[in-house]
Design a protein around this motif. Structure first.
Motif, PDB file in Angstrom:
ATOM      1  N   LEU A   1      -8.438  -4.210   9.465  1.00  0.00           N
ATOM      2  CA  LEU A   1      -7.129  -3.996  10.087  1.00  0.00           C
ATOM      3  C   LEU A   1      -6.959  -5.022  11.195  1.00  0.00           C
ATOM      4  O   LEU A   1      -7.812  -5.163  12.070  1.00  0.00           O
ATOM      5  CB  LEU A   1      -7.034  -2.586  10.681  1.00  0.00           C
TER       6      LEU A   1
ATOM      7  N   ARG B   1      -3.492  -7.612  13.070  1.00  0.00           N
ATOM      8  CA  ARG B   1      -2.040  -7.786  13.049  1.00  0.00           C
ATOM      9  C   ARG B   1      -1.593  -8.932  12.185  1.00  0.00           C
ATOM     10  O   ARG B   1      -0.574  -8.861  11.534  1.00  0.00           O
ATOM     11  CB  ARG B   1      -1.550  -7.976  14.447  1.00  0.00           C
TER      12      ARG B   1
ATOM     13  N   TYR C   1      -3.023   4.822  17.174  1.00  0.00           N
ATOM     14  CA  TYR C   1      -2.795   4.124  15.918  1.00  0.00           C
ATOM     15  C   TYR C   1      -4.117   3.731  15.262  1.00  0.00           C
ATOM     16  O   TYR C   1      -4.335   3.964  14.075  1.00  0.00           O
ATOM     17  CB  TYR C   1      -1.942   2.875  16.174  1.00  0.00           C
TER      18      TYR C   1
ATOM     19  N   GLN D   1      -5.608   6.760  13.887  1.00  0.00           N
ATOM     20  CA  GLN D   1      -4.905   7.281  12.706  1.00  0.00           C
ATOM     21  C   GLN D   1      -5.157   6.452  11.451  1.00  0.00           C
ATOM     22  O   GLN D   1      -5.120   6.960  10.344  1.00  0.00           O
ATOM     23  CB  GLN D   1      -3.385   7.302  12.967  1.00  0.00           C
ATOM     24  N   LEU D   2      -5.396   5.175  11.640  1.00  0.00           N
ATOM     25  CA  LEU D   2      -5.574   4.346  10.463  1.00  0.00           C
ATOM     26  C   LEU D   2      -6.976   4.422   9.875  1.00  0.00           C
ATOM     27  O   LEU D   2      -7.199   4.024   8.738  1.00  0.00           O
ATOM     28  CB  LEU D   2      -5.230   2.889  10.780  1.00  0.00           C
TER      29      LEU D   2
ATOM     30  N   VAL E   1      -7.177   6.389   6.662  1.00  0.00           N
ATOM     31  CA  VAL E   1      -6.405   5.706   5.613  1.00  0.00           C
ATOM     32  C   VAL E   1      -7.216   4.550   5.039  1.00  0.00           C
ATOM     33  O   VAL E   1      -7.326   4.379   3.816  1.00  0.00           O
ATOM     34  CB  VAL E   1      -5.058   5.185   6.176  1.00  0.00           C
ATOM     35  N   TYR E   2      -7.821   3.776   5.942  1.00  0.00           N
ATOM     36  CA  TYR E   2      -8.586   2.629   5.466  1.00  0.00           C
ATOM     37  C   TYR E   2      -9.854   3.059   4.727  1.00  0.00           C
ATOM     38  O   TYR E   2     -10.253   2.446   3.751  1.00  0.00           O
ATOM     39  CB  TYR E   2      -8.907   1.684   6.643  1.00  0.00           C
TER      40      TYR E   2
ATOM     41  N   ARG F   1     -10.263   5.811   3.011  1.00  0.00           N
ATOM     42  CA  ARG F   1      -9.870   6.288   1.696  1.00  0.00           C
ATOM     43  C   ARG F   1      -9.499   5.135   0.783  1.00  0.00           C
ATOM     44  O   ARG F   1      -9.876   5.087  -0.379  1.00  0.00           O
ATOM     45  CB  ARG F   1      -8.701   7.264   1.815  1.00  0.00           C
ATOM     46  N   ARG F   2      -8.806   4.165   1.343  1.00  0.00           N
ATOM     47  CA  ARG F   2      -8.417   3.028   0.504  1.00  0.00           C
ATOM     48  C   ARG F   2      -9.638   2.238   0.047  1.00  0.00           C
ATOM     49  O   ARG F   2      -9.679   1.741  -1.084  1.00  0.00           O
ATOM     50  CB  ARG F   2      -7.449   2.117   1.254  1.00  0.00           C
TER      51      ARG F   2
ATOM     52  N   GLY G   1      -2.727   3.021  -3.755  1.00  0.00           N
ATOM     53  CA  GLY G   1      -1.587   2.414  -3.101  1.00  0.00           C
ATOM     54  C   GLY G   1      -2.071   1.277  -2.231  1.00  0.00           C
ATOM     55  O   GLY G   1      -2.674   1.505  -1.194  1.00  0.00           O
ATOM     56  N   SER G   2      -1.826   0.063  -2.682  1.00  0.00           N
ATOM     57  CA  SER G   2      -2.265  -1.056  -1.859  1.00  0.00           C
ATOM     58  C   SER G   2      -1.333  -1.118  -0.669  1.00  0.00           C
ATOM     59  O   SER G   2      -0.152  -0.852  -0.769  1.00  0.00           O
ATOM     60  CB  SER G   2      -2.191  -2.345  -2.647  1.00  0.00           C
ATOM     61  N   GLY G   3      -1.883  -1.473   0.468  1.00  0.00           N
ATOM     62  CA  GLY G   3      -1.109  -1.506   1.694  1.00  0.00           C
ATOM     63  C   GLY G   3      -0.091  -2.618   1.647  1.00  0.00           C
ATOM     64  O   GLY G   3      -0.087  -3.456   0.764  1.00  0.00           O
ATOM     65  N   ALA G   4       0.781  -2.587   2.646  1.00  0.00           N
ATOM     66  CA  ALA G   4       1.793  -3.634   2.703  1.00  0.00           C
ATOM     67  C   ALA G   4       1.144  -4.976   2.974  1.00  0.00           C
ATOM     68  O   ALA G   4       1.665  -6.006   2.660  1.00  0.00           O
ATOM     69  CB  ALA G   4       2.800  -3.308   3.782  1.00  0.00           C
ATOM     70  N   LYS G   5      -0.028  -4.973   3.644  1.00  0.00           N
ATOM     71  CA  LYS G   5      -0.670  -6.247   4.004  1.00  0.00           C
ATOM     72  C   LYS G   5      -1.697  -6.624   2.960  1.00  0.00           C
ATOM     73  O   LYS G   5      -2.446  -5.770   2.526  1.00  0.00           O
ATOM     74  CB  LYS G   5      -1.341  -6.126   5.364  1.00  0.00           C
TER      75      LYS G   5
ATOM     76  N   ARG H   1       3.365   5.667  -9.179  1.00  0.00           N
ATOM     77  CA  ARG H   1       2.142   4.900  -8.948  1.00  0.00           C
ATOM     78  C   ARG H   1       1.451   5.322  -7.654  1.00  0.00           C
ATOM     79  O   ARG H   1       0.521   4.661  -7.197  1.00  0.00           O
ATOM     80  CB  ARG H   1       2.459   3.413  -8.918  1.00  0.00           C
ATOM     81  N   PHE H   2       1.872   6.385  -7.043  1.00  0.00           N
ATOM     82  CA  PHE H   2       1.319   6.840  -5.754  1.00  0.00           C
ATOM     83  C   PHE H   2       1.327   5.713  -4.727  1.00  0.00           C
ATOM     84  O   PHE H   2       0.413   5.594  -3.917  1.00  0.00           O
ATOM     85  CB  PHE H   2      -0.103   7.377  -5.907  1.00  0.00           C
ATOM     86  N   SER H   3       2.295   4.848  -4.818  1.00  0.00           N
ATOM     87  CA  SER H   3       2.319   3.720  -3.878  1.00  0.00           C
ATOM     88  C   SER H   3       2.956   4.141  -2.574  1.00  0.00           C
ATOM     89  O   SER H   3       4.037   4.730  -2.554  1.00  0.00           O
ATOM     90  CB  SER H   3       3.108   2.559  -4.473  1.00  0.00           C
ATOM     91  N   PRO H   4       2.294   3.836  -1.454  1.00  0.00           N
ATOM     92  CA  PRO H   4       2.883   4.164  -0.151  1.00  0.00           C
ATOM     93  C   PRO H   4       3.918   3.128   0.286  1.00  0.00           C
ATOM     94  O   PRO H   4       4.522   3.271   1.345  1.00  0.00           O
ATOM     95  CB  PRO H   4       1.677   4.143   0.785  1.00  0.00           C
ATOM     96  N   VAL H   5       4.102   2.082  -0.496  1.00  0.00           N
ATOM     97  CA  VAL H   5       4.975   0.994  -0.057  1.00  0.00           C
ATOM     98  C   VAL H   5       6.418   1.239  -0.474  1.00  0.00           C
ATOM     99  O   VAL H   5       6.692   1.595  -1.614  1.00  0.00           O
ATOM    100  CB  VAL H   5       4.482  -0.351  -0.633  1.00  0.00           C
TER     101      VAL H   5
ATOM    102  N   ASP I   1       4.653  -0.095   4.583  1.00  0.00           N
ATOM    103  CA  ASP I   1       3.576   0.765   4.124  1.00  0.00           C
ATOM    104  C   ASP I   1       3.718   2.074   4.881  1.00  0.00           C
ATOM    105  O   ASP I   1       3.477   2.141   6.086  1.00  0.00           O
ATOM    106  CB  ASP I   1       2.233   0.101   4.415  1.00  0.00           C
TER     107      ASP I   1
ATOM    108  N   LYS J   1       5.868  -5.683   6.135  1.00  0.00           N
ATOM    109  CA  LYS J   1       5.767  -7.065   5.675  1.00  0.00           C
ATOM    110  C   LYS J   1       7.176  -7.533   5.336  1.00  0.00           C
ATOM    111  O   LYS J   1       7.880  -6.885   4.568  1.00  0.00           O
ATOM    112  CB  LYS J   1       4.881  -7.127   4.438  1.00  0.00           C
TER     113      LYS J   1
ATOM    114  N   ASP K   1       2.391   0.599  15.072  1.00  0.00           N
ATOM    115  CA  ASP K   1       2.130   1.899  15.699  1.00  0.00           C
ATOM    116  C   ASP K   1       3.436   2.657  15.929  1.00  0.00           C
ATOM    117  O   ASP K   1       3.499   3.877  15.754  1.00  0.00           O
ATOM    118  CB  ASP K   1       1.353   1.729  17.020  1.00  0.00           C
TER     119      ASP K   1
END
Ligand SMILES: Cc1cc2nc3c(=O)[nH]c(=O)nc-3n(C[C@H](O)[C@H](O)[C@H](O)COP(=O)(O)OP(=O)(O)OC[C@H]3O[C@@H](n4cnc5c(N)ncnc54)[C@H](O)[C@@H]3O)c2cc1C
Ligand code: SF4
Ligand code: FES
Ligand code: FES
Lengths: 335, 170, 863
Positions: A227, A229, A309, A312-313, A316-317, A319-320, A331-335, C453-457, C655, C662, C778
């Motif tokens: 994680l 920025r 934050y 909280q992450l 999530v990380y 589990r991913r 669910g791939s993250g936005a990044k 797809r269980f996608s969080p995005v 996300d 993003k 955050d």
């Protein structure tokens, strides 16, 4: 222009000469490998060693060799670029390749070494500041001061272990070799760390980290999630390393999870690992495991973004990371 | 105490007396007059000071000259050969990849190292290779376009050079 | 209202240079490392200078002891506040800085002493040896603190508490407007401050050349990475007491500015004084941390906005309040305060508008102008606010905007003259190119697929529009002199040298001068030699701020070039036996338009003209027209000879588990009039979009315990290659009648719509509103958690901007003004200064002869 403080530079040609120089010079001397951590710290006057002992020329610290069957030896002086691109590591220890490739920037990885990464100074945004800044706020106990500015009542320093490769090396159960004029020792990497932001390593000042040994890992899958920025430059504000091996019937034969950048040392999520070991993974179980692992994360307000934050992450990380290893549709993250 | 060292920069040998705590950045600029190498932080956080060390991009602000004796150092001044610009330099100029130009020397050296290793990089590979060079003016787009253009030109040149050989093939 | 259309006689196209994607004139020097920036200047016997800065945010200086430092071998001079007591500041109304603090320091980083030493190590040691005793005072670190503690005064001069400037205006009948509304909405917004972060840190070198015969004692030269050599010249001269005639300020290559190099700085003044004292050149190069401390960046602004609308979305009234956190000194802050209110009516046709703005002093580094100067903050507020209104009223956000867009060739309610305006086209273009409608229509399918797809995005698109000035209509020091001047000298060999004070900070203003002169004289731009940004060699240009250079210096260059052209043509006419008005310049020749074979080379024409008229030198200048604003006090901020317009669509992926955003792509349509060089314009648009993206999501100048929390470019985040979204640039619009060759600005405007477009896209993706910039993960996660909390959970409340409750009435006298009724204030059209000359000479326009006397529409009068 920010400049270095004066020092003498010593350039040993062999490991034994280097250990001898370190012993002779005493604690006022420091080894320098790639210099990508030490030199910025010196420019900020976090360190003002009287002498630097250059490790660049030591061929004993070079080389990546071995095989998945017998294990792999990595010279501490190998650059992060060579670690992250080496076929042996990419294929058999992918988490390490990922972590090494996630460090800083291409230029810094070309110079920075894995040894230097393991021994990266702990970080804190009250401490990784210029001399002017630290003077302005009155210094903290890690250097020149007496209190902790993050937790003023605390008797100890909470600077953060921030090296990307470290949690990975922990889950890979790496061993490291330390050499000094007094002899050599090889220890499990966990024993190198101490839960103390000020003196985060059990390495003695005259010791040189010469190599890292990765045990064979048949049937293990591993990964690393970071994680931060931005896509580069940034230190981790959370690093999750996970490795696991499945049984024939799909149950988790063994699992290891370690968290980086949540404390002054890499944190192993024992409770979480025990909860998952021997089980058939289900989404609900993974959620529980992630929550257990996250209990170990106790961030303080001395890194980027907020404590809440970062806290909280963590699940999530985790589990991913497990999802990735289990090959689940995740669910791939936005990044 | 100054130490006398020999540096190989852009194919030339320089003998200089340096203080051990002077970085390569400082020595290049202040002692050798190679001011093309820039700096924006001196802490490894911007990439403006990028030079090549035996062809590999590193940060001159975090390099000790004493440690790189014997290595071949390439700065922006060494990218052109006898007044002939590197195709990357031409493309950067023609396609507007340099605005204020301050990040440009570092960008060009990172890009040159990339093209040497990977003559036809994808956009994603270019982004990865430049991930250690910050630019505040361009938004990077024109830089990518220039590198892609230079890559095309370079491989066209290589094709040409291969032509005679190809002609020999049955 | 078509008078303006005929104001500028323009060379008939097709153009040979203008509109071409040529390399910048300095491209080869920058790509080869030959370009010389301030820190690259190394002079013989040069000393290293540096500043000792305050470690306290607010303190009284009790004593300064420099004895130990003085005794250090290698230290050649030390100065403190007493040595340079004269006050200065960029604005005449805010002369509140001294080069070195005299009795008080007001932020961490306020300079206290300056040293010149033989090498950097000695310099550092000397700075450490200076002993300063302080009495620490309580520090005010935010707008709210500054308002809450009028008793703790940061500046004694401030009339009330820590209020630096307060203004209050009402244009039209605001109460009536709200009364007529079917729907009224109010919102609070906050925009955090941020820094310009040019990759080049500020640097300067000063050199003193003594002359015992000169009563002044010698002459001083300062090379500095500045955007405004003219104003640095002015302030250094004032503080050092050296007449302007004895001071020369040169801006060498500048490694980025974005507004951050627009103030006269302490380090510039100190380098000059140290050079004068030591008789040796002195260089001061700021560290990155110092750049964050000297700052002059984006003001943090808290904003309140209230808008009334008809059911169909027509705005009936708007009331806007801004509270600016100015930091410790004035800088450009008075202008910034006005700018937070000035341009709202230039984007939307507001029938009634009330604006109240106030700037407060705090114990932080001074804020100043950054790309978009004072307008990105209100733009963010207005565009997000309108998006909320569209959702409330169930209107399409595009339609809502279209209903209210300002019209070309109109007057705003605050008296500003609008000429060319392709805002609607910008909006239509971004909507079409981004596939906005298709994207919104495909939403249900996309959501279903993500669920499956269980996608969080989640993906979203957002949109915003904006306006910016093409140069401030008024100079900083009000006077009748030109804002920009250009001289051109031709030599016998056909060489062309252009002299202009304009400063290229990377945007390519020097190149634009070359293109314009080349186009006018009909020669290739490579022939042109340029001397710029040198207060001794070049005529004044006020500086690279307010996007003024292309417009103003460009017009001055056209005038200067035409004067020469006239001489060349008249000399050539005689030789070619062709009437001068049948000649044209192009391709290095002067030729007959009727028979291009009848021609002379440029060189021949120059020689003939020189033989006939003597040395060939000309000058041109430009000042914006007068009648472009209302006649109330404070009307000087906002007017511009033209406005650029932009619209942006952002596509984001959020996300929903991590709050990470993003930005996948930005579409930016910009009305630049005629692009003088489309390559440079696209570069400006892309750079602006990039910077807006950084401001929207990550950049913030924040403080903790009175100190800048993150004064490094590792911790202060600016986007890398791996973050920056793809940017698609769409250039729209018609040539502007007054712009040089029809050109308008592109350096700042395109930044403005990016932040609100991203914020609106996040809402579109996940249904949460973050009314605060930057939108960090955050905050997003907190809002998401608050929005979808399960029963039994107690999530943190969503991030919310705390309103400011004023117990007192607004601390400024209300100025009411309305545009008068037509016929009340009619005046003959005043021509732009820059072009008056042509009209008098009777030069013909493409359309015909001199402009007929005409009337200005609706010149205002005070109510
Ligand atoms: C802008 C920037 C961003 C960065 N981002 C990251 C990041 O994202 N993740 C990350 O992990 N790191 C990051 N780093 C830190 C650093 O680049 C890496 O950790 C690197 O691997 C350090 O290796 P080095 O060889 O350069 O170490 P050095 O700086 O040479 O040494 C670091 C420390 O280890 C000691 N040391 C080094 N080698 C040995 C040895 N063999 N035996 C005994 N002691 C030794 C040194 O004395 C010193 O105390 C970043 C640095 C910068 C400047
Ligand atoms: S955790 Fe406390 S003691 Fe440690 S570096 Fe940070 S402020 Fe200093
Ligand atoms: S100067 Fe910024 S990385 Fe070297
Ligand atoms: S061109 Fe200005 S920083 Fe890249």
């Amino acid at each position: 222009m920010l400049r270095l403080p004066p020092f003498r530079y010593l350039a040993p040609r062999t490991l034994s000469e280097a250990t001898r120089l370190l012993a002779e010079e005493g604690p006022a001397a420091m080894p320098v490998a790639g210099g990508t951590d030490l030199l910025p710290n010196m420019k900020r006057r976090q360190f003002t060693p009287a002498a630097l002992v250059g490790l660049r020329r030591l061929h004993e610290l070079k080389g990546i060799s071995g095989s998945p069957e017998v294990g792999v030896r990595i010279g501490a002086g190998e650059t992060l670029t060579s670690v992250s691109t080496h076929p042996l590591i990419r294929t058999h220890y992918p988490a390490l390749a990922l972590a090494a490739a996630a460090v800083s920037t291409p230029q810094l990885r070309n110079a920075g070494t894995i040894g230097g990464n393991i021994l990266l100074d702990t970080r804190c945004n009250y401490y990784n500041q210029t001399e002017f800044w630290r003077h302005s706020i009155g210094y903290c106990m890690k250097r020149d001061g007496s209190i902790c500015l993050v937790a003023p009542g605390s008797p100890r320093c909470w600077a953060i272990s921030s090296a990307d490769t470290v949690p990975v090396l922990v889950v890979l159960q790496a061993r490291v070799r330390l050499v000094s004029v007094r002899g050599e020792r090889e220890i499990p990497i966990q024993e190198l760390f101490r839960d103390d932001g000020m003196r985060p390593y059990t390495r003695e000042t005259d010791e040189i980290l010469s190599e890292i040994w990765l045990p064979p890992a048949p049937g293990w899958r591993s990964t690393y999630l970071k994680l931060r920025r931005r896509g580069s430059f940034d230190f981790p504000i959370l690093g999750v390393a996970a490795a696991l091996r499945r049984e024939q019937d799909g149950r988790i034969g063994d699992v290891r999870i370690a968290l980086g950048a949540v404390a002054s040392h890499p944190v192993e999520a024992e409770e979480a690992m025990a909860h998952l070991r021997g089980q058939q993974p289900t989404p609900a179980l993974l959620q529980e495991v992630a929550a257990l692992a996250a209990k170990r994360a106790r961030p303080l307000d001395n890194a980027d973004l907020t404590i809440t934050y970062r806290k909280q992450l963590t699940p999530v990380y985790v589990r991913r990371a497990l999802d990735l290893l289990l090959g689940a549709e995740q669910g791939s993250g936005a990044k | 105490m100054r130490e006398l060292i020999t540096l190989r920069v852009n194919g030339e040998r320089y003998e200089v007396a340096v203080l051990p705590h002077r970085t390569l950045l400082e020595v290049l600029r202040e002692d050798l007059g190679l001011i093309g190498t820039k700096h924006g932080c001196e802490l490894g956080e911007c990439g403006a000071c990028t030079v090549l060390l035996d062809g590999v991009p590193v940060l001159s602000c975090l390099t000790l000259p004493l440690e790189v004796q014997g290595a071949e150092i390439t700065t922006i001044e060494g990218l052109e050969e006898r007044g002939r610009l590197h195709p990357l330099q031409e493309a950067f100029a023609e396609l507007g990849a340099a605005q204020c130009g301050y990040c440009t020397p570092g960008m060009l050296l990172s890009a040159a190292a990339l093209l040497r290793q990977n003559p036809r990089p994808t956009r994603e590979e270019i982004k990865q290779a430049l991930a250690g060079n910050l630019c505040r003016c361009t938004g990077y787009t024109k830089i990518y376009e220039a590198i892609e253009a230079a890559a095309r030109r370079l491989s066209a040149v290589h094709e040409d050079e291969r032509q005679p050989d190809a002609a020999l093939q049955p | 209202m078509d008078e303006w259309r005929r104001l500028q006689p323009r060379k008939a196209g097709p153009y040979r240079v203008v509109g071409q994607p040529l390399p910048k004139v300095d491209a080869y020097s920058t790509v080869t490392g030959r370009a010389v920036y301030a820190d690259d200047i190394m002079l013989p016997r040069m000393l290293y200078g540096g500043l000792l800065r305050s470690p306290h945010p607010h303190a009284r200086i009790l004593s300064i002891n420099t004895r130990k430092a003085r005794e250090l071998p290698g230290v050649l001079a030390i100065i403190t506040g007493e040595d340079l007591p004269r006050k200065y500041g960029i604005l005449p109304s805010s002369q509140d800085e001294t080069a070195l603090a005299i009795d008080k320091v007001r932020y961490v980083g306020d300079p206290v002493a300056a040293v010149a030493a033989v090498d950097p190590d000695t310099l550092e040691q000397a700075l450490r040896l200076i002993e300063v005793e302080y009495e620490v005072l309580p520090a005010l670190m935010s707008i709210d603190e500054a308002l809450a503690h009028p008793d703790i005064k940061i500046h004694e001069e401030a009339r009330t508490g820590n209020i630096h400037k307060a203004v209050s205006y009402e244009f039209g009948e605001v109460e009536a407007g709200f009364a007529a509304a079917d729907y009224v909405r109010e919102d609070w917004f906050y925009y955090e401050g941020n820094n310009h972060v040019p990759i080049e840190t500020h640097a300067c070198v000063a050199r003193w050349e003594p002359d015992p015969h000169d009563p002044v004692g010698g002459k001083l030269t300062l090379w500095s990475s500045t955007q405004t050599p003219h104003y640095v010249h002015r302030e250094v001269s004032k503080v050092l007491g050296i007449p302007p005639s004895h001071l020369r300020v040169i801006a060498p290559h500048v490694g980025g500015g974005f507004g951050g190099k627009s103030d006269p700085f302490s380090h510039e003044i100190c380098a000059c004084e140290l050079a004068r004292r030591t008789g040796r050149p002195v260089k001061i190069t700021c560290t990155r941390e110092e750049v964050f401390l000297i700052h002059r960046g984006r003001h943090p602004v808290k904003m309140w906005i209230k808008t009334g609308l008809k059911r169909d979305g027509t705005i009936t009234a708007m009331h806007f309040r801004s509270f600016l956190d100015g930091g410790a000194y004035g800088s450009y802050g008075v202008a910034t305060t006005y700018y937070t209110g000035a341009l709202q009516p230039v984007t939307y046709a507001l029938p009634a508008y009330k604006f109240e703005g106030m700037r407060l002093f705090t114990n932080k580094p001074p804020c100043g102008p950054k790309r978009g100067h004072g307008t990105p903050q209100p733009r963010f507020a207005v565009e997000v606010h309108l998006d909320k209104i569209a959702a409330d009223l169930g209107l399409d956000p595009i339609e809502l905007r279209k209903r209210n867009l300002v019209r070309p060739f109109s007057r705003t309610i605050n008296g500003l003259r609008i000429t060319s305006c392709a805002l609607e086209e910008c909006l239509e273009q971004v909507v079409a190119r981004s596939g906005w409608r298709e994207f919104q229509a495909a939403r249900p399918a996309r959501e279903a697929e993500a669920e499956r797809r269980f996608s969080p995005v989640r993906y979203g698109m957002g949109l915003a529009v904006s306006t910016y000035i093409c140069g401030a209509g008024k100079p900083i020091y009000w006077n009748d002199m030109p804002h920009s001047a250009v001289q051109i000298r031709l030599d016998r060999g056909g060489g062309v040298t252009v002299y202009c004070g304009a400063t290229d900070i990377g945007q390519g203003s020097t190149s634009v001068l070359a293109y314009i002169v080349a186009e006018e004289l009909g020669v290739e731009p490579e022939r042109i030699h340029l001397e710029t940004a040198d207060t001794t060699l070049t005529p004044v240009d006020l500086g690279s701020y307010s996007s003024r250079v292309t417009f103003m210096a460009g017009n001055a260059a056209i005038q200067a070039a035409r004067r020469l052209k006239e001489l060349l043509h008249s000399a050539a006419a005689e030789r070619l036996r062709v009437p001068p008005d049948r000649l044209e310049s192009g391709d290095g020749c002067i030729y007959s338009v009727d028979d291009p074979q009848v021609a002379l080379s440029f060189e021949q024409a120059v020689q003939l003209a020189e033989a006939r008229y003597g040395a060939l030198v000309s000058a041109g200048s430009y000042a914006p027209p007068e009648d472009i604003h209302g006649d109330f006090k404070g009307a000087g901020v906002g007017p511009s000879p033209a406005y650029s317009y932009s619209a942006c669509v952002a596509l984001v992926a959020v996300d929903s588990e991590t709050g990470e955003v993003k930005v996948e792509k930005l579409w930016l349509a910009h009305d630049v009039g005629q692009a003088i060089n489309p390559l440079l314009v696209a570069g400006q648009v892309e750079g602006s979009a990039y910077m807006g993206y950084g401001e929207a999501l990550m950049e913030q100048q924040i403080f903790r315990k009175g100190r800048h929390k993150i004064p490094s470019i590792l911790d202060y985040k600016i986007p890398t290659t791996l973050d920056t979204p793809e940017i698609e640039t769409i250039l729209v619009g018609q040539p502007d009648e007054e712009g040089p060759f029809g050109g308008k600005e592109a350096g700042q405007g395109p930044l403005l719509p990016v932040m609100p477009a991203i914020a609106n896209a996040i809402y579109n993706a996940v249904g949460i509103r973050i009314d605060e910039v930057p939108i960090t993960p955050d905050k997003v996660l907190r809002a998401l958690k608050a929005a979808r909390s399960e029963p039994g959970e107690r999530p943190l409340p969503p991030p919310r901007v705390t309103p400011i409750a004023l117990s007192e009435p607004w601390p400024a006298r209300l100025i009411r003004w309305s545009p008068g009724h037509a016929g009340l204030a009619e005046q003959p059209l005043k021509l732009m200064n820059g072009h008056r000359q042509y009209q008098e000479q009777g030069e013909s326009t493409p359309q015909g002869a001199a402009t007929p006397p005409s009337r200005l529409p609706q010149k205002g009068g005070t109510a």
